[in-house]
Scaffold this motif. Structure first.
Motif, short mmCIF file in Angstrom:
data_model
loop_
_atom_site.label_atom_id
_atom_site.label_comp_id
_atom_site.label_asym_id
_atom_site.label_seq_id
_atom_site.Cartn_x
_atom_site.Cartn_y
_atom_site.Cartn_z
N VAL A 239 16.42 45.27 -12.51
CA VAL A 239 14.59 44.17 -12.57
C VAL A 239 14.04 43.57 -13.59
N GLY A 240 14.94 44.20 -14.82
CA GLY A 240 14.94 43.37 -16.20
C GLY A 240 16.64 42.90 -16.48
N LEU A 241 15.89 41.98 -17.34
CA LEU A 241 17.61 41.53 -18.30
C LEU A 241 17.31 41.44 -19.65
N LEU A 281 14.55 41.01 -9.18
CA LEU A 281 14.88 40.62 -10.83
C LEU A 281 13.60 40.07 -10.82
N SER A 282 12.12 41.04 -12.47
CA SER A 282 11.26 39.79 -12.25
C SER A 282 11.29 40.35 -13.64
N LEU A 283 11.94 41.01 -14.81
CA LEU A 283 11.31 41.49 -16.23
C LEU A 283 12.52 40.33 -17.25
N LEU A 284 12.13 39.66 -17.67
CA LEU A 284 13.16 39.00 -18.59
C LEU A 284 12.66 38.72 -20.07
N GLY A 285 13.54 38.45 -20.70
CA GLY A 285 13.11 39.02 -22.24
C GLY A 285 14.27 38.86 -23.14
N GLY A 286 15.11 38.97 -24.12
CA GLY A 286 16.11 39.06 -24.84
C GLY A 286 17.36 40.08 -25.93
#
Length: 301
Positions: A239-241, A281-286
């Protein structure tokens, strides 16, 4: 406790490479790569508030929910002892980290801000080490996770895990504390975990032992994640990267003396190439090397 919007497919902004941003852009001294000691004084707390404010702004511009991780990736017993924190001091630091994010949430003016208690690996996030017993991992991580629960965190996110055993232990500790939990693995340039396990095999093994609420991948460039994304229903669980800015390997990053910030636009394009393989995929940050510029590029704002 709010529901997790990412599980309903709602877009969720999360933050970037906190430690590298603070070290290289703000001159912060973080021994052992530990950010949680910043909570001990006004200057450190102000640095953290300013860091999080950038992501509040991105979520506002993107019209998305926001999830912020506590600065506690190193706030567990082994790492804490190296910077002079005993069990009681660590419990206080973990609670204070959640408290700071309650302040940020209160002033954010956003409909949804989730507070995620951040757990890191017991060992080195770039090196697998010996195979981890899940029960030992659960006992090790339990005090930190219990402190998050006491302070009112919304969930636990375990970042940069290198093998399934520790992930299973974190899930057990989070469930015992009554918190939702996300497990995030890191991968090498070939898309395999540092212990050699395929990403799909690791996700399947953790799910078989007691499912987290969802999985993520972090601390690797999207071009390193791509080889891992073969066929299989396990991809639906990601769900997240939170990717690195740099295309360098973990070994190269460990040896580097300067920050490799990569290119925010190129990073966004590399993320886009992964989307057809990650339907949820719905959660994105670094992660390492990224800051608010990179995350803004991911969200097109």
């Amino acid at each position: 406790m709010p529901a997790l919007p990412q599980l309903a497919g709602r877009p969720v902004v999360t933050d970037g490479g906190l430690e590298t941003d603070l070290i290289y852009h703000h001159g912060a001294d973080l021994p052992e790569f530990a950010a949680f000691p910043l909570l001990a004084d006004d200057h450190g707390r102000d640095l953290l508030r300013a860091y999080y404010a950038g992501y509040v702004d991105i979520a506002r511009r993107a019209g998305a929910a926001l999830q912020l991780d506590t600065p506690t990736w190193r706030a567990s017993a082994d790492h804490g002892a190296r910077v002079g924190y005993d069990a009681a001091a660590l419990r206080g630091a973990n609670r204070a980290a959640v408290g700071l994010l309650h302040e940020v949430r209160a002033g954010a003016g956003l409909e949804t801000v989730l507070i995620s208690g951040c757990v890191g690996p017991r060992g080195d996030g770039y090196v697998a080490g010996e195979r981890v017993d899940p029960d030992e991992a659960a006992a090790y991580h339990a005090p930190q996770i219990e402190a998050f629960a006491e302070a009112g965190a919304d969930l636990v996110t375990a970042l940069t895990l290198t093998g399934a055993g520790e992930a299973i232990g974190v899930v057990r500790a989070a469930r015992a504390a009554g918190l939702p939990v996300a497990v995030s693995f890191t991968v090498e340039v070939d898309g395999r975990l540092p212990d050699g396990t395929g990403l799909g095999d690791a996700i399947t093994a953790v799910d078989a032992a007691g499912s987290p609420d969802y999985f993520m991948v972090n601390c690797a460039h999207p071009t390193h994640i791509a080889p891992a994304l073969g066929d299989g229903p396990w991809r639906d669980r990601i769900v997240g990267l939170r990717a690195n800015a740099s295309t360098r390997s973990h070994e190269e990053l460990d040896a580097a003396t300067e920050l490799d910030e990569g290119d925010p636009t190129a990073l966004a394009h590399a993320h886009d190439a992964l989307r057809p393989h990650l339907p949820n995929l719905s959660l994105l940050g670094g992660c390492c090397g990224t800051d608010a510029r990179h995350v803004a590029a991911l969200w097109g704002v």
